[in-house]
Design a protein around this motif. Structure first.
Motif, mmCIF file in Angstrom:
data_model
loop_
_atom_site.group_PDB
_atom_site.id
_atom_site.type_symbol
_atom_site.label_atom_id
_atom_site.label_comp_id
_atom_site.label_asym_id
_atom_site.label_seq_id
_atom_site.Cartn_x
_atom_site.Cartn_y
_atom_site.Cartn_z
ATOM 1 N N VAL A 32 0.836 -1.200 0.000
ATOM 2 C CA VAL A 32 0.000 0.000 0.000
ATOM 3 C C VAL A 32 0.869 1.248 0.000
ATOM 4 O O VAL A 32 0.630 2.203 -0.748
ATOM 5 C CB VAL A 32 -0.958 0.005 1.203
ATOM 6 C CG1 VAL A 32 -1.662 1.350 1.307
ATOM 7 C CG2 VAL A 32 -1.974 -1.118 1.070
ATOM 8 N N LEU A 35 2.414 1.786 -3.409
ATOM 9 C CA LEU A 35 1.443 2.239 -4.402
ATOM 10 C C LEU A 35 1.117 3.718 -4.233
ATOM 11 O O LEU A 35 0.860 4.423 -5.208
ATOM 12 C CB LEU A 35 0.158 1.411 -4.294
ATOM 13 C CG LEU A 35 0.246 -0.064 -4.694
ATOM 14 C CD1 LEU A 35 -1.052 -0.772 -4.363
ATOM 15 C CD2 LEU A 35 0.560 -0.203 -6.179
ATOM 16 N N GLN A 36 1.139 4.198 -3.011
ATOM 17 C CA GLN A 36 0.777 5.582 -2.733
ATOM 18 C C GLN A 36 1.863 6.576 -3.135
ATOM 19 O O GLN A 36 1.619 7.777 -3.189
ATOM 20 C CB GLN A 36 0.457 5.744 -1.246
ATOM 21 C CG GLN A 36 -0.824 5.029 -0.821
ATOM 22 C CD GLN A 36 -1.057 5.100 0.670
ATOM 23 O OE1 GLN A 36 -0.140 5.373 1.444
ATOM 24 N NE2 GLN A 36 -2.297 4.837 1.081
ATOM 25 N N SER A 41 -1.793 4.985 -12.217
ATOM 26 C CA SER A 41 -2.966 4.211 -11.811
ATOM 27 C C SER A 41 -2.552 2.952 -11.065
ATOM 28 O O SER A 41 -1.573 2.292 -11.420
ATOM 29 C CB SER A 41 -3.792 3.825 -13.043
ATOM 30 O OG SER A 41 -4.277 4.979 -13.685
ATOM 31 N N ARG A 42 -3.332 2.616 -10.034
ATOM 32 C CA ARG A 42 -2.984 1.482 -9.187
ATOM 33 C C ARG A 42 -2.882 0.181 -9.980
ATOM 34 O O ARG A 42 -1.996 -0.631 -9.757
ATOM 35 C CB ARG A 42 -4.018 1.328 -8.069
ATOM 36 C CG ARG A 42 -4.069 2.513 -7.108
ATOM 37 C CD ARG A 42 -2.847 2.547 -6.201
ATOM 38 N NE ARG A 42 -2.817 3.753 -5.381
ATOM 39 C CZ ARG A 42 -3.477 3.898 -4.237
ATOM 40 N NH1 ARG A 42 -4.233 2.932 -3.795
ATOM 41 N NH2 ARG A 42 -3.370 5.011 -3.543
ATOM 42 N N TYR A 43 -3.831 -0.031 -10.889
ATOM 43 C CA TYR A 43 -3.823 -1.313 -11.590
ATOM 44 C C TYR A 43 -2.591 -1.450 -12.480
ATOM 45 O O TYR A 43 -2.069 -2.553 -12.681
ATOM 46 C CB TYR A 43 -5.113 -1.508 -12.396
ATOM 47 C CG TYR A 43 -5.125 -0.890 -13.768
ATOM 48 C CD1 TYR A 43 -4.715 -1.626 -14.879
ATOM 49 C CD2 TYR A 43 -5.559 0.421 -13.968
ATOM 50 C CE1 TYR A 43 -4.736 -1.068 -16.150
ATOM 51 C CE2 TYR A 43 -5.586 0.971 -15.226
ATOM 52 C CZ TYR A 43 -5.171 0.235 -16.315
ATOM 53 O OH TYR A 43 -5.189 0.786 -17.565
ATOM 54 N N GLN A 45 0.404 -0.082 -11.769
ATOM 55 C CA GLN A 45 1.494 -0.402 -10.843
ATOM 56 C C GLN A 45 1.446 -1.872 -10.449
ATOM 57 O O GLN A 45 2.484 -2.556 -10.401
ATOM 58 C CB GLN A 45 1.389 0.473 -9.603
ATOM 59 C CG GLN A 45 1.565 1.960 -9.845
ATOM 60 C CD GLN A 45 1.536 2.726 -8.539
ATOM 61 O OE1 GLN A 45 2.399 2.551 -7.682
ATOM 62 N NE2 GLN A 45 0.523 3.563 -8.358
ATOM 63 N N CYS A 75 -2.675 -6.290 -1.134
ATOM 64 C CA CYS A 75 -2.239 -5.039 -1.743
ATOM 65 C C CYS A 75 -3.032 -3.827 -1.254
ATOM 66 O O CYS A 75 -2.682 -2.688 -1.568
ATOM 67 C CB CYS A 75 -2.341 -5.126 -3.258
ATOM 68 S SG CYS A 75 -1.333 -6.433 -3.985
ATOM 69 N N VAL A 77 -6.145 -2.894 -2.057
ATOM 70 C CA VAL A 77 -6.910 -2.235 -3.110
ATOM 71 C C VAL A 77 -8.201 -3.018 -3.352
ATOM 72 O O VAL A 77 -8.364 -4.141 -2.862
ATOM 73 C CB VAL A 77 -6.115 -2.147 -4.428
ATOM 74 C CG1 VAL A 77 -4.848 -1.324 -4.245
ATOM 75 C CG2 VAL A 77 -5.767 -3.545 -4.943
ATOM 76 N N THR A 81 -9.639 -3.495 -9.015
ATOM 77 C CA THR A 81 -8.297 -3.064 -9.398
ATOM 78 C C THR A 81 -7.406 -4.268 -9.668
ATOM 79 O O THR A 81 -6.623 -4.281 -10.624
ATOM 80 C CB THR A 81 -7.675 -2.198 -8.286
ATOM 81 O OG1 THR A 81 -8.540 -1.089 -8.014
ATOM 82 C CG2 THR A 81 -6.309 -1.677 -8.694
#
Length: 271
Positions: A32, A35-36, A41-43, A45, A75, A77, A81
């Protein structure tokens, strides 16, 4: 559905000291936090993260990977995602998803690191084997764009060529080349679609390259770059700026290139 003829598939082997060996809370918190740190976009990454797990062998070929729910919890999310990330891998032929059976690794990412970015003068003059250059645009009498570094002075005007380099149908370099307009009449027109940027000005009569530099920075593909280089938005790219200055202190060539990160390596000549 997997039929009876399909090869036997095995669960993911837990690698020692790998992320999956960490307690769920620690692994999830680490993912997490990572990712931040990015605006990508999260997906996208996560698709990159999952590709790395396959490439490293953490998720072996033939192995069943964790479920969407497990990956979602790990993850931090939403399950949607995760599904988007897995869809990207499935599109590339790396995984296959089967109803009621799970998701399995089919293949490892292909990494053909044949594209070398040399750091010495001789290396910058060498053309890549079997490479073709497609000229996307050709503009005359344009100004030099902003550039890094502090060598040389801008010429009155430049010829700007946007070139797309490929080998065996696979693109690997998008380049914007600016050549001093005063020198263009001395360059064979065929050369613009056949030789490296530095080669265009390296042997011109009356011109001596007294200073040249190369700056490499790592970035990510934007919408236009991803389309032309056939990579995903946010994929790693290497941005390479090359500049040549003549005996009068004029910048006679500026080349801004963007290389696919999955096809290039940098070779540094130390001696």
């Amino acid at each position: 559905m997997i039929d009876s003829r399909a090869p036997r598939l095995y669960p993911v082997r837990q690698k020692k000291f790998g992320v999956l060996d960490m307690p769920d809370s620690k692994a999830g918190n680490a993912t997490v936090a990572a990712l931040q740190k990015s605006n990508v976009s999260r997906y996208i990454q996560l698709a990159g993260l999952f590709r790395q797990r396959i490439e490293s062998g953490e998720w072996e070929v033939g192995a069943k990977i964790p479920t969407v729910k497990e990956l979602s919890e790990q993850c931090g999310v939403a399950t949607m995602t995760i599904r988007q990330a897995l869809a990207s891998l499935e599109k590339d032929g790396l995984i296959a998803r089967y109803r009621a059976k799970g998701t399995f690794v089919l293949d490892r990412p292909k990494r053909d690191l044949w594209c070398e970015v040399k750091t010495d003068w001789t290396g910058m003059l060498i053309a890549r084997d079997n490479a073709t250059i497609n000229i996307l645009s050709d503009d005359r009498n344009v100004s030099l764009p902003r550039y890094e570094g502090h060598i040389g002075n801008a010429a009155p005007a430049y010829r700007h060529l946007r070139r797309l380099h490929s080998r065996d149908g696979t693109t690997f370099l998008l380049a914007d080349v600016f050549v001093d307009e005063r020198l263009c009449s001395q360059i064979d027109e065929e050369a613009y679609s056949k030789v490296t940027a530095m080669r265009l000005v390296s042997d011109l009569p009356g011109q001596t390259i007294v200073d040249a530099n190369q700056i490499v920075t790592i970035g990510s593909a934007d919408l236009e770059t991803s389309d032309l280089l056939n990579v995903s938005i946010g994929d790693p790219v290497a941005k390479v700026q090359r500049m040549a200055v003549n005996q009068h202190g004029d910048i006679i060539l500026l080349a801004n290139g963007i290389y696919r990160g999955d096809m290039m390596k940098i070779e540094v000549k130390l001696r």
